[in-house]
Design a protein around this motif. Structure first.
Motif, PDB file in Angstrom:
ATOM      1  N   GLU A  69      41.421 -52.561 -41.074  1.00 57.03           N
ATOM      2  CA  GLU A  69      41.892 -51.189 -40.877  1.00 57.03           C
ATOM      3  C   GLU A  69      42.791 -50.739 -42.032  1.00 57.03           C
ATOM      4  OE1 GLU A  69      40.617 -49.078 -38.637  1.00 57.03           O
ATOM      5  OE2 GLU A  69      39.323 -50.802 -38.221  1.00 57.03           O
ATOM      6  N   THR A  70      43.617 -51.637 -42.547  1.00 60.25           N
ATOM      7  CA  THR A  70      44.475 -51.312 -43.687  1.00 60.25           C
ATOM      8  C   THR A  70      43.625 -51.001 -44.919  1.00 60.25           C
ATOM      9  OG1 THR A  70      46.260 -52.686 -42.834  1.00 60.25           O
ATOM     10  CG2 THR A  70      46.311 -52.187 -45.189  1.00 60.25           C
ATOM     11  N   LEU A  71      42.613 -51.818 -45.171  1.00 61.76           N
ATOM     12  CA  LEU A  71      41.724 -51.563 -46.311  1.00 61.76           C
ATOM     13  C   LEU A  71      41.029 -50.208 -46.162  1.00 61.76           C
ATOM     14  CD1 LEU A  71      40.183 -55.117 -46.808  1.00 61.76           C
ATOM     15  CD2 LEU A  71      41.743 -53.935 -48.353  1.00 61.76           C
ATOM     16  N   LYS A  72      40.544 -49.930 -44.966  1.00 60.08           N
ATOM     17  CA  LYS A  72      39.889 -48.634 -44.736  1.00 60.08           C
ATOM     18  C   LYS A  72      40.855 -47.485 -45.004  1.00 60.08           C
ATOM     19  CE  LYS A  72      36.442 -50.180 -41.369  1.00 60.08           C
ATOM     20  NZ  LYS A  72      36.031 -50.112 -39.942  1.00 60.08           N
ATOM     21  N   GLU A  73      42.106 -47.648 -44.581  1.00 63.25           N
ATOM     22  CA  GLU A  73      43.112 -46.608 -44.814  1.00 63.25           C
ATOM     23  C   GLU A  73      43.322 -46.365 -46.309  1.00 63.25           C
ATOM     24  OE1 GLU A  73      47.775 -45.827 -43.599  1.00 63.25           O
ATOM     25  OE2 GLU A  73      46.580 -47.163 -42.362  1.00 63.25           O
ATOM     26  N   LEU A  74      43.189 -47.417 -47.113  1.00 64.69           N
ATOM     27  CA  LEU A  74      43.306 -47.300 -48.572  1.00 64.69           C
ATOM     28  C   LEU A  74      42.027 -46.781 -49.221  1.00 64.69           C
ATOM     29  CD1 LEU A  74      45.093 -50.678 -49.378  1.00 64.69           C
ATOM     30  CD2 LEU A  74      46.095 -48.391 -49.527  1.00 64.69           C
ATOM     31  N   GLY A  75      40.952 -46.674 -48.439  1.00 66.10           N
ATOM     32  CA  GLY A  75      39.654 -46.312 -49.008  1.00 66.10           C
ATOM     33  C   GLY A  75      38.995 -47.492 -49.695  1.00 66.10           C
ATOM     34  N   ALA A  76      39.396 -48.706 -49.316  1.00 66.39           N
ATOM     35  CA  ALA A  76      38.914 -49.933 -49.955  1.00 66.39           C
ATOM     36  C   ALA A  76      38.073 -50.761 -48.980  1.00 66.39           C
ATOM     37  CB  ALA A  76      40.104 -50.756 -50.446  1.00 66.39           C
ATOM     38  N   GLN A  77      37.430 -51.778 -49.530  1.00 68.38           N
ATOM     39  CA  GLN A  77      36.639 -52.738 -48.771  1.00 68.38           C
ATOM     40  C   GLN A  77      36.928 -54.124 -49.331  1.00 68.38           C
ATOM     41  OE1 GLN A  77      32.443 -51.789 -48.703  1.00 68.38           O
ATOM     42  NE2 GLN A  77      32.842 -49.593 -48.697  1.00 68.38           N
ATOM     43  N   MET A  78      36.284 -55.152 -48.800  1.00 73.49           N
ATOM     44  CA  MET A  78      36.467 -56.509 -49.319  1.00 73.49           C
ATOM     45  C   MET A  78      36.076 -56.609 -50.786  1.00 73.49           C
ATOM     46  SD  MET A  78      38.016 -58.619 -47.360  1.00 73.49           S
ATOM     47  CE  MET A  78      37.782 -60.037 -48.421  1.00 73.49           C
ATOM     48  N   LYS A  79      35.123 -55.814 -51.237  1.00 73.95           N
ATOM     49  CA  LYS A  79      34.710 -55.867 -52.642  1.00 73.95           C
ATOM     50  C   LYS A  79      35.832 -55.438 -53.583  1.00 73.95           C
ATOM     51  CE  LYS A  79      32.567 -51.336 -52.440  1.00 73.95           C
ATOM     52  NZ  LYS A  79      31.297 -50.649 -52.269  1.00 73.95           N
ATOM     53  N   ASP A  80      36.865 -54.794 -53.038  1.00 74.82           N
ATOM     54  CA  ASP A  80      37.993 -54.344 -53.846  1.00 74.82           C
ATOM     55  C   ASP A  80      39.173 -55.310 -53.821  1.00 74.82           C
ATOM     56  OD1 ASP A  80      36.764 -51.773 -54.523  1.00 74.82           O
ATOM     57  OD2 ASP A  80      37.027 -51.322 -52.389  1.00 74.82           O
ATOM     58  N   ASP A 138      48.299 -62.389 -47.362  1.00 76.91           N
ATOM     59  CA  ASP A 138      48.715 -61.356 -48.311  1.00 76.91           C
ATOM     60  C   ASP A 138      47.475 -60.988 -49.134  1.00 76.91           C
ATOM     61  OD1 ASP A 138      50.977 -63.126 -47.710  1.00 76.91           O
ATOM     62  OD2 ASP A 138      52.097 -61.946 -49.140  1.00 76.91           O
ATOM     63  N   LEU A 139      47.343 -59.732 -49.516  1.00 77.97           N
ATOM     64  CA  LEU A 139      46.219 -59.293 -50.348  1.00 77.97           C
ATOM     65  C   LEU A 139      46.717 -58.510 -51.549  1.00 77.97           C
ATOM     66  CD1 LEU A 139      43.616 -57.843 -47.785  1.00 77.97           C
ATOM     67  CD2 LEU A 139      43.652 -60.126 -48.790  1.00 77.97           C
ATOM     68  N   VAL A 140      45.966 -58.604 -52.631  1.00 77.87           N
ATOM     69  CA  VAL A 140      46.087 -57.679 -53.759  1.00 77.87           C
ATOM     70  C   VAL A 140      44.747 -56.938 -53.801  1.00 77.87           C
ATOM     71  CG1 VAL A 140      46.402 -57.405 -56.237  1.00 77.87           C
ATOM     72  CG2 VAL A 140      47.629 -59.227 -55.008  1.00 77.87           C
ATOM     73  N   VAL A 141      44.811 -55.621 -53.800  1.00 76.08           N
ATOM     74  CA  VAL A 141      43.600 -54.803 -53.692  1.00 76.08           C
ATOM     75  C   VAL A 141      43.547 -53.803 -54.832  1.00 76.08           C
ATOM     76  CG1 VAL A 141      42.339 -53.176 -52.203  1.00 76.08           C
ATOM     77  CG2 VAL A 141      43.712 -54.984 -51.160  1.00 76.08           C
ATOM     78  N   ALA A 142      42.375 -53.695 -55.474  1.00 74.85           N
ATOM     79  CA  ALA A 142      42.134 -52.651 -56.463  1.00 74.85           C
ATOM     80  C   ALA A 142      41.774 -51.392 -55.674  1.00 74.85           C
ATOM     81  CB  ALA A 142      41.003 -53.050 -57.404  1.00 74.85           C
ATOM     82  N   VAL A 143      42.636 -50.401 -55.719  1.00 76.24           N
ATOM     83  CA  VAL A 143      42.444 -49.206 -54.908  1.00 76.24           C
ATOM     84  C   VAL A 143      41.452 -48.269 -55.589  1.00 76.24           C
ATOM     85  CG1 VAL A 143      43.600 -47.233 -53.822  1.00 76.24           C
ATOM     86  CG2 VAL A 143      44.800 -49.427 -54.042  1.00 76.24           C
ATOM     87  N   PRO A 144      40.368 -47.938 -54.885  1.00 73.69           N
ATOM     88  CA  PRO A 144      39.371 -47.025 -55.484  1.00 73.69           C
ATOM     89  C   PRO A 144      39.974 -45.651 -55.753  1.00 73.69           C
ATOM     90  CG  PRO A 144      38.483 -48.131 -53.542  1.00 73.69           C
ATOM     91  CD  PRO A 144      39.950 -48.407 -53.575  1.00 73.69           C
ATOM     92  N   SER A 145      39.552 -45.021 -56.835  1.00 76.62           N
ATOM     93  CA  SER A 145      39.985 -43.660 -57.144  1.00 76.62           C
ATOM     94  C   SER A 145      39.422 -42.721 -56.093  1.00 76.62           C
ATOM     95  CB  SER A 145      39.485 -43.235 -58.513  1.00 76.62           C
ATOM     96  OG  SER A 145      40.012 -44.083 -59.491  1.00 76.62           O
ATOM     97  N   LYS A 146      40.219 -41.733 -55.738  1.00 76.31           N
ATOM     98  CA  LYS A 146      39.754 -40.770 -54.710  1.00 76.31           C
ATOM     99  C   LYS A 146      39.232 -39.522 -55.352  1.00 76.31           C
ATOM    100  CE  LYS A 146      42.355 -42.764 -51.159  1.00 76.31           C
ATOM    101  NZ  LYS A 146      42.449 -42.878 -49.818  1.00 76.31           N
TER     102      LYS A 146
END
Length: 146
Positions: A69-80, A138-146
């Motif tokens: 749910e946190t990844l979705k809120e960021l607009g991200a997925q596992m690939k990010d 803990d995660l580090v995520v590359a946030v997709p551009s919106k």
């Protein structure tokens, strides 16, 4: 989506069980989100979910459900996901298998192919900040551009 490069350098140690990667390269000009320690908390109360104390399987399902749910809120997925850090109060192959199986069970099907690509750090901790907590991420995520 950032075009992440996951790989295992020749000079690095082999990843645990042949899963995950030892190195991830993030392209320039990519925003990163650092998601701090997530544990089996009920987001509405901040307390350990009832019935999850000491249970790696239950805690993994709760942690990863919340992280999806946190990844979705960021607009991200596992690939990010660039890097994952997992912490256990104790660890053996049976616990590792139970945690991964629980993780897979809550992951959206279209994300499963990317679950084991990011680099991974295992931590053993003698105590967590709350009684009953045995697993955290803990995660580090590359946030997709919106």
């Amino acid at each position: 989506m950032a075009n992440l490069t996951h790989f295992n350098p020749k000079a690095s140690s082999k990843p645990y069980m042949g899963l995950f990667s030892n190195c991830t390269i993030v392209p320039p000009n990519t925003a990163l989100a650092y998601i701090s320690t997530q544990w089996a908390a009920d987001p509405s109360t901040g307390e350990l979910v009832e019935g999850a104390a000491g249970d790696y399987t239950k805690q993994s399902k709760i942690v990863w459900t919340n992280l999806v749910e946190t990844l979705k809120e960021l607009g991200a997925q596992m690939k990010d996901v660039v890097h994952t850090t997992v912490s256990f109060s104790e660890f053996n192959d049976d616990i590792g298998k139970a945690v991964v199986e629980a993780w897979v069970s809550v992951m959206p099907d279209e994300w499963k192919q990317d679950m084991f690509k990011p680099s991974l750090t295992f931590n053993g901790v003698s105590i967590f900040h709350r009684p009953g907590v045995v697993y955290a991420v803990d995660l580090v995520v590359a946030v997709p551009s919106k």
